[in-house]
Design an enzyme around this catalytic site. Structure first.
Site, PDB file in Angstrom:
ATOM      1  N   GLU A 150       0.866  -1.169   0.000  1.00  0.00           N
ATOM      2  CA  GLU A 150       0.000   0.000   0.000  1.00  0.00           C
ATOM      3  C   GLU A 150       0.911   1.230   0.000  1.00  0.00           C
ATOM      4  OE1 GLU A 150      -3.271  -0.521   2.869  1.00  0.00           O
ATOM      5  OE2 GLU A 150      -2.740  -2.627   2.969  1.00  0.00           O
ATOM      6  N   LYS A 210      -0.329   4.203  -5.133  1.00  0.00           N
ATOM      7  CA  LYS A 210       0.472   2.982  -5.077  1.00  0.00           C
ATOM      8  C   LYS A 210       1.342   2.818  -6.317  1.00  0.00           C
ATOM      9  CE  LYS A 210      -3.298   0.766  -2.521  1.00  0.00           C
ATOM     10  NZ  LYS A 210      -4.372  -0.264  -2.598  1.00  0.00           N
TER      11      LYS A 210
END
Length: 271
Positions: free
Chosen positions: A3, A58
């Site tokens: 993440e 991301k």
DNA sequence: AGCACTGTTTACAT
DNA sequence: TATGTAAACAGTGC
């Protein structure tokens, strides 16, 4: 795998290693990783210098002296920077050979990761980056009303909405649980019941949790080593995800599937 | 052995 | 258009 905090950790470590080096050759073993025509990809990258590494949500972005490689690690993508011929396994799918005799290996057990080349003028004005929403670490000014309107427009569960990268970028299954817990918001709540104050809280807590996690080099669970062999430490700071008991009221945490993803929350503290 | 599960995203059906 | 499901893939654990 990663993440926002994990991708940011990769960005920081790689920045120390490969900025200033030239890519002298590329070996592509599994072509589905690269979304472009392979020759187009190679021709635009070989003999270009890596002048910077940036990130949006991301997405990892290698800024070259005449364009960019956008890389998404999806579930299992990892980069390893090592001397030539010192590393090989069946999960290494792309190798960038660098001007100093080192190579940057892209390893991806599940082959979900993707890379694409973008010229500078198309970088933020075409997919995928044009679809990336508010990045809590990068963005300087928050348009809270805009985020509120996008959330309020949906009837699906708030957890699912927060996983939508076009609204807030960088949250994944772990950090969504942590943010909603910090905000005392039940992940099952319909998105259109979330108040403007709660949206403010979601933004504030996302920034706080991301910063704290980045300071700790992200979270390492289940994937033995994180990217680059850097072991994150934020798993020691998690308050709900993977936990059994609420740190606040001590009741047993709920563990439900939301949108197919395991979700941890406290049914009494989160309303 | 077989099934469930996994830090993600998207194509497709309804 | 919005939403839910399946698929892309490989490994681990029960």
């Amino acid at each position: 795998m990663p993440e926002l905090p994990e991708v940011e950790t990769v960005r920081r470590v790689l920045s120390e290693q490969i900025i200033g080096l030239k890519i002298v050759n590329i070996e592509i073993r599994y072509s589905s990783i690269v979304e472009d025509d392979i020759d187009y990809f190679k021709n635009n990258i070989i003999n270009k210098e890596i002048i910077n590494i940036s990130r949006l949500g991301k997405f990892l972005i290698f800024n070259l002296d005449n364009g960019n490689i956008i890389s998404h690690l999806r579930m299992e993508g990892k980069y390893f920077y090592v001397p030539n011929n010192t590393l090989d396994n069946k999960h290494i799918h792309v190798i960038f050979y660098l001007s100093n005799g080192y190579m940057l290996c892209y390893q991806d057990v599940r082959k979900f990761g993707r890379m694409v080349y973008k010229k500078n003028d198309a970088l933020y004005t075409t997919p995928p980056l044009i679809n990336v929403g508010f990045d809590p670490i990068i963005s300087q000014n928050v348009n809270t009303d805009d985020i509120y309107n996008k959330i309020n427009n949906k009837k699906i569960e708030i957890k699912t909405t927060l996983l939508d990268q076009s609204i807030i970028a960088g949250l994944g299954n772990i950090y969504v649980d942590e943010v909603l817990y910090a905000c005392r918001i039940n992940p099952h709540r319909a998105s259109n019941t979330i108040t403007i104050d709660e949206v403010n809280s979601i933004i504030t807590e996302s920034i706080r949790i991301f910063k704290l996690s980045i300071e700790n080099k992200g979270t390492t669970i289940r994937s033995y080593t994180s990217s680059l062999n850097v072991i994150g430490n934020y798993q020691n700071f998690l308050l709900v995800h993977t936990k059994n008991e609420c740190s606040h009221c001590k009741s047993v945490l709920k563990r439900d599937k939301i949108n197919g993803r395991t979700t941890y929350y406290c049914n009494s503290c989160q309303r």
